[in-house]
Every structure is written in structure tokens, then in C-alpha cells.
Design a protein around this motif. Structure first.
Motif, mmCIF file in Angstrom:
data_model
loop_
_atom_site.group_PDB
_atom_site.id
_atom_site.type_symbol
_atom_site.label_atom_id
_atom_site.label_comp_id
_atom_site.label_asym_id
_atom_site.label_seq_id
_atom_site.Cartn_x
_atom_site.Cartn_y
_atom_site.Cartn_z
ATOM 1 N N VAL A 130 2.421 18.584 -12.472
ATOM 2 C CA VAL A 130 3.302 19.071 -11.407
ATOM 3 C C VAL A 130 4.591 18.261 -11.421
ATOM 4 C CG1 VAL A 130 1.356 19.753 -9.937
ATOM 5 C CG2 VAL A 130 2.333 17.470 -9.692
ATOM 6 N N GLY A 131 5.594 18.754 -10.724
ATOM 7 C CA GLY A 131 6.851 18.029 -10.587
ATOM 8 C C GLY A 131 7.797 18.280 -11.735
ATOM 9 N N GLU A 132 8.971 17.664 -11.617
ATOM 10 C CA GLU A 132 10.004 17.786 -12.633
ATOM 11 C C GLU A 132 10.552 16.407 -12.952
ATOM 12 O OE1 GLU A 132 12.957 20.440 -11.216
ATOM 13 O OE2 GLU A 132 11.660 22.216 -11.230
ATOM 14 N N GLY A 133 10.894 16.198 -14.202
ATOM 15 C CA GLY A 133 11.448 14.927 -14.617
ATOM 16 C C GLY A 133 11.167 14.655 -16.072
ATOM 17 N N THR A 134 11.707 13.553 -16.556
ATOM 18 C CA THR A 134 11.597 13.207 -17.970
ATOM 19 C C THR A 134 10.451 12.262 -18.272
ATOM 20 O OG1 THR A 134 13.176 11.388 -17.664
ATOM 21 C CG2 THR A 134 14.079 13.539 -18.291
ATOM 22 N N ILE A 135 9.805 11.736 -17.220
ATOM 23 C CA ILE A 135 8.714 10.780 -17.396
ATOM 24 C C ILE A 135 7.445 11.362 -16.782
ATOM 25 C CG2 ILE A 135 7.864 8.487 -16.730
ATOM 26 C CD1 ILE A 135 10.701 7.459 -16.896
ATOM 27 N N THR A 136 6.316 11.148 -17.463
ATOM 28 C CA THR A 136 5.034 11.644 -16.967
ATOM 29 C C THR A 136 4.178 10.488 -16.475
ATOM 30 O OG1 THR A 136 5.049 13.495 -18.519
ATOM 31 C CG2 THR A 136 2.922 12.894 -17.557
ATOM 32 N N GLU B 288 13.674 7.603 -9.601
ATOM 33 C CA GLU B 288 12.847 7.859 -8.426
ATOM 34 C C GLU B 288 11.799 6.766 -8.240
ATOM 35 O OE1 GLU B 288 11.737 12.164 -7.485
ATOM 36 O OE2 GLU B 288 11.958 12.192 -9.678
ATOM 37 N N LYS B 289 11.556 6.374 -6.983
ATOM 38 C CA LYS B 289 10.430 5.497 -6.688
ATOM 39 C C LYS B 289 9.131 6.274 -6.917
ATOM 40 C CE LYS B 289 12.616 1.775 -5.087
ATOM 41 N NZ LYS B 289 14.018 2.220 -5.135
ATOM 42 N N ILE B 290 8.132 5.605 -7.403
ATOM 43 C CA ILE B 290 6.898 6.252 -7.832
ATOM 44 C C ILE B 290 6.074 6.793 -6.659
ATOM 45 C CG2 ILE B 290 4.633 5.776 -8.911
ATOM 46 C CD1 ILE B 290 6.154 3.879 -10.813
ATOM 47 N N LEU B 291 6.072 6.087 -5.545
ATOM 48 C CA LEU B 291 5.160 6.423 -4.457
ATOM 49 C C LEU B 291 5.360 7.826 -3.902
ATOM 50 C CD1 LEU B 291 2.916 5.541 -2.508
ATOM 51 C CD2 LEU B 291 4.710 4.661 -0.987
ATOM 52 N N GLY B 292 6.595 8.201 -3.605
ATOM 53 C CA GLY B 292 6.860 9.488 -2.966
ATOM 54 C C GLY B 292 6.363 10.673 -3.769
ATOM 55 N N PRO B 293 6.774 10.823 -5.027
ATOM 56 C CA PRO B 293 6.280 11.947 -5.829
ATOM 57 C C PRO B 293 4.767 11.943 -5.995
ATOM 58 C CG PRO B 293 8.217 10.969 -6.850
ATOM 59 C CD PRO B 293 7.828 10.070 -5.719
ATOM 60 N N ALA B 294 4.172 10.751 -6.095
ATOM 61 C CA ALA B 294 2.717 10.678 -6.240
ATOM 62 C C ALA B 294 2.021 11.214 -4.993
ATOM 63 C CB ALA B 294 2.288 9.239 -6.508
ATOM 64 N N GLN B 295 2.476 10.809 -3.815
ATOM 65 C CA GLN B 295 1.857 11.265 -2.581
ATOM 66 C C GLN B 295 2.072 12.761 -2.372
ATOM 67 O OE1 GLN B 295 3.525 8.571 0.381
ATOM 68 N NE2 GLN B 295 1.585 7.438 0.459
ATOM 69 N N ARG B 296 3.244 13.245 -2.709
ATOM 70 C CA ARG B 296 3.517 14.676 -2.542
ATOM 71 C C ARG B 296 2.653 15.521 -3.470
ATOM 72 N NH1 ARG B 296 8.824 12.652 -1.999
ATOM 73 N NH2 ARG B 296 9.332 13.096 -4.186
ATOM 74 N N ALA B 297 2.235 14.925 -4.585
ATOM 75 C CA ALA B 297 1.373 15.638 -5.527
ATOM 76 C C ALA B 297 -0.099 15.566 -5.119
ATOM 77 C CB ALA B 297 1.548 15.067 -6.926
ATOM 78 N N ASN C 252 -1.185 14.953 -13.579
ATOM 79 C CA ASN C 252 0.034 14.411 -14.172
ATOM 80 C C ASN C 252 1.208 14.749 -13.263
ATOM 81 O OD1 ASN C 252 -1.238 13.436 -16.537
ATOM 82 N ND2 ASN C 252 -1.096 15.462 -17.494
ATOM 83 N N VAL C 253 2.059 13.780 -13.012
ATOM 84 C CA VAL C 253 3.212 13.997 -12.141
ATOM 85 C C VAL C 253 4.478 13.653 -12.918
ATOM 86 C CG1 VAL C 253 4.329 13.389 -9.962
ATOM 87 C CG2 VAL C 253 1.830 13.389 -10.115
ATOM 88 N N LYS C 254 5.386 14.611 -13.017
ATOM 89 C CA LYS C 254 6.672 14.388 -13.655
ATOM 90 C C LYS C 254 7.616 13.700 -12.678
ATOM 91 C CE LYS C 254 6.242 16.577 -17.708
ATOM 92 N NZ LYS C 254 6.553 15.952 -19.023
ATOM 93 N N LEU D 175 3.364 -2.294 -7.218
ATOM 94 C CA LEU D 175 3.591 -1.611 -5.945
ATOM 95 C C LEU D 175 4.443 -0.367 -6.205
ATOM 96 C CD1 LEU D 175 4.471 -4.707 -3.710
ATOM 97 C CD2 LEU D 175 2.232 -3.630 -4.032
ATOM 98 N N PRO D 176 3.852 0.824 -6.136
ATOM 99 C CA PRO D 176 4.622 2.043 -6.425
ATOM 100 C C PRO D 176 5.736 2.325 -5.428
ATOM 101 C CG PRO D 176 2.413 2.585 -5.639
ATOM 102 C CD PRO D 176 2.427 1.113 -5.899
ATOM 103 N N CYS D 177 5.676 1.745 -4.248
ATOM 104 C CA CYS D 177 6.708 2.011 -3.239
ATOM 105 C C CYS D 177 8.063 1.456 -3.650
ATOM 106 C CB CYS D 177 6.290 1.448 -1.881
ATOM 107 S SG CYS D 177 6.366 -0.360 -1.781
ATOM 108 N N CYS D 178 8.062 0.411 -4.464
ATOM 109 C CA CYS D 178 9.317 -0.250 -4.826
ATOM 110 C C CYS D 178 9.486 -0.302 -6.341
ATOM 111 C CB CYS D 178 9.380 -1.650 -4.230
ATOM 112 S SG CYS D 178 8.019 -2.733 -4.736
ATOM 113 N N SER D 179 8.804 0.606 -7.047
ATOM 114 C CA SER D 179 8.836 0.601 -8.508
ATOM 115 C C SER D 179 9.343 1.935 -9.043
ATOM 116 C CB SER D 179 7.436 0.336 -9.071
ATOM 117 O OG SER D 179 6.953 -0.937 -8.664
ATOM 118 N N THR D 180 10.071 1.857 -10.154
ATOM 119 C CA THR D 180 10.477 3.046 -10.893
ATOM 120 C C THR D 180 9.828 3.001 -12.270
ATOM 121 O OG1 THR D 180 12.482 1.885 -11.624
ATOM 122 C CG2 THR D 180 12.676 3.296 -9.683
ATOM 123 N N ALA D 181 9.590 4.161 -12.840
ATOM 124 C CA ALA D 181 8.928 4.244 -14.143
ATOM 125 C C ALA D 181 9.956 4.098 -15.260
ATOM 126 C CB ALA D 181 8.189 5.569 -14.270
#
Length: 462
Positions: free
Chosen positions: A373-379, A395-404, A388-390, A448-454
Motif C-alpha cells: 500500500v502507499g506511494e513512494g520510492t522506498i518499501t 516522510e517520518k516512518i510512523l505516520g504511514p505505518a499507522q495509516r496502513a 509492505n508500505v511505500k 523510533l519510527p516517530c522521528c526516523s526517515t527511511a
């Protein structure tokens, strides 16, 4: 007195305008600060060892533990902040249990520092501390952390402090700090409790209010019956009560600490008396309680699936700093639940067995069959959730992960509390935390996914 010195009475005492913390000019100076001045500046959280040197029984079921750093350095912090402390609850050689507790002493006396813990009969750590923590014991600590604190300078220095129960601990640090500093200030403290004479620190507060004309202290018994000898307020916090103690509340900065229900009520009542939200400071993390409410739903869900996830609601709140009680991961009967959000639902009978963390001779989990799910260049592949979340690199990791739909407990969302801590099985992240994770945990692959980017594709144990 000699040399033409004039003694000025208390009623005509002259003070500099406002308050300024001792380290403030070091923070603002462009010149190279002296080493001693640097040591007193609360620059950033540190990991350190501290020795308990004294136990002090307080009213209200609190015990104050006095510590000093083993390295001999002062503890630099801001009044209102807290420490994350590792308690050897299960004995030497076993995993420790982390809890966060507010510092109750003033940073202006930095060579020792106080941590005041209220005993909860159902609480794992608080009961252990009261029964076992004695002078001579050394504990591992991380801090200071927390955005709930006095500013480094305040030209007006007009405050209203509201506390209930153990919420007095960070407030006490603020009161002690203001009392120790020169400068004009106008402080009103309103404490809620249950039993006369059982208010924590009441004797010291009474003394301070008598000798320092800048500080006034009021008490309320909440909804308990008011004894005939009681001269304070009775009843829960109300707009009328706030108006009585501080008719100019809308011109003050308000710091409020206590149980969740108390803070919820205080938020609405302060609006009723005209206090702008920007002047109210609570541990609601950037002023948004949406995360708190979502987290409460996770707790309810977990309890409906398996009661053993948490020993009790009291134990959960006991583990948190008294400002709000939402700054730590969840706990079960064995200690900290590292990936807090996911374990809350993984206890169901048909839940998949979480994969073991891979070692050098094991292949990473196969995530090719996961829904994407999601959109982006990183999985990002979440192996427990099977998804799997794109995501985009910024983007911070936490938000897209929770939305998925990935369940990751989260509170501060600023890298301070550590409640979203998860294990990274592979890949690289860029983490900008504020003290919510220890160096050894980072080495072990946690982040900590709240303050991390991939930075690359990730495989995450959540």
C-alpha cells in the motif's frame, strides 16, 4: 551593618525583573563559556549511572530518592523534566524494567537530584522501589527528557500551577527553582488531594509560601467530605475555583500535572476562564490529544483480547511520569513489551507467531507475498503485520505505518518517550531522537519510527 549598607525590609524588597535560569546567558553568549558554566547547561539527554544516597518518606505515599551521578558531574536539567530509569526489578543479571519519573528537585542545586515515586500497591516498579531501593544502589539513567518545563528566561514570570496527586512532583521542581532564584515572579499553586495532611510536600510548600511573598499555595480535597477543621477548598477543579485562586488566570502561564481525567477537565475549565491554549502546558505532546485517545483505544482492545497483556490499569499509569502518564511502552508480566503496539493484539489465539530476529546465518523474512500500500520510492516491510508500505525518503516512518494498519504504540511523536520503539531487521534509517532510546538499543537494531526517515528499503519487526 557598616559601609553605608541599607537594610531593606521584606515588604519593600526590590528584585530584578522576571526570572532567568543560571545557564541562560551561557546558552545565548557568543563567547567561549567556561567549563563550569557549560556543565550546568541542560544541553541534551545523557546516559549515566547514579547512586542513591538518601531516602525520604513524604506524605501522600511518596518516597523521595536522592541521587548523585557516579561520574561526579552535576545533573543539568530544566525544572519539570523527567528521567528514564532502568530498575533491576528481577534481580542482578536479568533484564531491567524501564520507567520514567519526574525530577522533583531544583536544577539550581545540581550536585544531587531527587526522584519522588508514589507507591502503587499494584505497581511493579513503584512497589519494588519503595521496598528495595536503598542508599548505595546504582541505577542506569537516561535524561533529562521532556518538553514540560519552565523556560530559560521569562520577563513576566506569572504562573498558575495545577496539580493532583503525584502530579505535584514536576510542579515541586518548578516551585523550588523559582524560590531559589532572584527576580520578580507571581506564582499560584493549587493542589488537589484526598486527605488533609496527606498532600505531598505540604510542609515545605507551607514554609515557602510564608517566606517567599511571590508564591501562594492553595489546597482542595477534591470530592471528599470536608472536615470541620479544613480551611482549604473542597470539590473537584472548577472554573469558580480557578477564578477564586487566580482571577487573572488568563494573564498567566499555566502548568498542569495529574491523572488524565484531571488534565482533561483542566483543559476545558481553563478555556472557560479565558486562558488561551498557547498559555497552557501539559504533557499532551504538542497540544494534541488525538494520539492519547487513539492509544487508549489500543489499551481497551488489548484488554478485550487478553487480560494478561497488562497487569492492571494502575500499573500502566504507575509506569509513566505524573504529568500525564503516557510516556512509556506497555508492560506485561515479564517486563517491557518492546514493540508495544503490535504485541497488544498478537496475544490472540489465532495470531501468527512473530518471527525471530535474524542472525548472520539466516535469511531475512520473505515479504514478496505481502500486500503493498502507499506511494513512494522506498518499501517498508512489516513482518508481523504482513504488509509492505511505500514511503518517500522525507516522510517520518510512523505516520504511514499507522495509516496502513500497523499497530505501533505512539505518544509524544517527537523522539522523547520511546513508546514507538521497534526492531529494524534490515535497512538503514536516519533517526533524530530526543532521548527516547538508549545507545545500546540502537546498537541492537531498535529505532523510533516517530522521528526516523527511511534511507533504504526496510524490514521491520512490527
Amino acid at each position: 551593618m557598616s559601609g553605608g549598607t541599607t537594610v531593606v525590609g521584606t515588604s519593600t524588597a526590590q528584585r530584578i525583573r522576571g526570572l532567568e535560569m543560571p545557564w541562560n546567558r551561557v546558552l545565548s553568549t557568543q563567547d567561549q563559556a567556561a567549563s563550569a558554566a557549560k556543565a550546568l547547561g541542560p544541553w541534551h539527554p545523557q546516559e549515566f549511572l547514579a547512586e542513591c544516597v538518601q531516602n525520604i518518606e513524604e506524605a501522600g505515599g511518596l518516597m523521595t530518592f536522592v541521587f548523585r551521578r557516579l561520574d561526579g558531574a552535576p545533573l543539568a536539567f530544566r525544572a519539570g523534566q523527567y528521567l528514564n530509569i532502568a530498575f533491576p526489578v528481577y534481580g542482578e543479571g536479568e533484564d531491567t524494567v524501564d520507567r520514567s519519573y519526574s525530577i522533583s528537585s531544583a536544577p539550581t542545586v545540581p550536585w544531587t537530584f531527587n526522584v519522588s515515586i508514589k507507591r502503587d500497591p499494584k505497581g511493579l516498579v513503584s512497589s519494588w522501589a519503595h521496598e528495595n531501593l536503598r542508599p548505595g544502589m546504582v541505577l542506569d539513567m537516561l535524561g533529562p527528557v521532556g518538553a514540560f518545563h519552565l523556560g530559560d528566561s521569562d520577563r513576566r514570570a506569572r504562573y498558575l500551577f495545577l496539580s493532583a496527586g503525584a502530579g505535584i512532583t514536576p510542579i515541586m521542581s518548578m516551585v523550588r527553582t523559582i524560590h531559589s532564584l532572584p527576580g520578580q515572579a507571581d506564582v499560584i499553586v493549587l493542589c488537589h488531594g484526598t486527605v488533609p495532611g496527606d498532600f505531598a510536600f505540604w510542609q515545605e510548600l507551607e514554609y515557602i509560601s510564608k517566606v517567599d511573598t511571590r508564591i501562594k499555595v492553595f489546597y482542595s480535597l477534591g470530592d471528599r467530605e470536608k472536615p470541620k477543621s479544613w480551611k482549604g477548598f473542597a470539590g473537584r477543579l472548577s472554573a469558580k475555583m480557578i477564578d477564586e485562586v487566580a482571577p487573572d488566570a488568563n494573564g498567566r502561564k499555566v502548568f498542569a500535572c495529574g491523572p488524565e481525567g484531571y488534565l482533561n477537565s483542566a483543559t476545558q475549565l481553563l478555556r472557560e476562564v479565558g486562558v488561551d491554549d498557547t498559555s497552557v502546558f501539559m504533557e499532551f505532546f504538542s497540544g494534541d490529544r488525538k494520539t492519547l485517545l487513539e492509544y487508549q483505544k489500543e489499551i481497551v482492545l488489548a484488554e478485550s483480547i487478553a487480560e494478561e497483556v497488562a497487569e492492571s490499569v494502575e500499573e500502566f499509569y504507575e509506569s509513566q511520569p505524573p504529568e500525564l502518564g503516557m510516556y512509556e511502552p506497555d508492560y506485561d508480566e515479564t517486563g517491557t513489551i518492546e514493540a508495544s503496539g503490535q504485541e497488544l493484539i498478537a496475544v490472540a489465539a489465532d495470531a501468527p507467531v512473530p518471527p525471530a530476529e535474524p542472525v548472520d546465518d539466516q535469511l531475512p523474512p520473505d515479504t514478496s507475498g505481502f500486500e503493498t500500500v502507499g506511494e513512494g520510492t522506498i518499501t517498508m516491510s512489516f513482518v508481523r503485520s504482513g504488509i509492505n508500505v511505500k514511503i518517500n525518503p522525507e516522510e517520518k516512518i510512523l505516520g504511514p505505518a499507522q495509516r496502513a494498519g500497523v499497530r505501533i504504540g505512539a505518544n509524544c511523536q517527537e523522539g522523547m518517550c520511546g513508546s514507538c520503539k521497534v526492531v529494524k531487521l534490515s535497512g538503514e534509517v536516519n533517526m533524530n531522537h530526543q532521548g527516547g532510546i538508549r545507545a545500546r538499543e540502537i546498537t541492537a537494531g531498535k529505532f523510533l519510527p516517530c522521528c526516523s526517515t527511511a534511507q533504504t528499503d526496510l524490514v521491520i519487526d512490527a
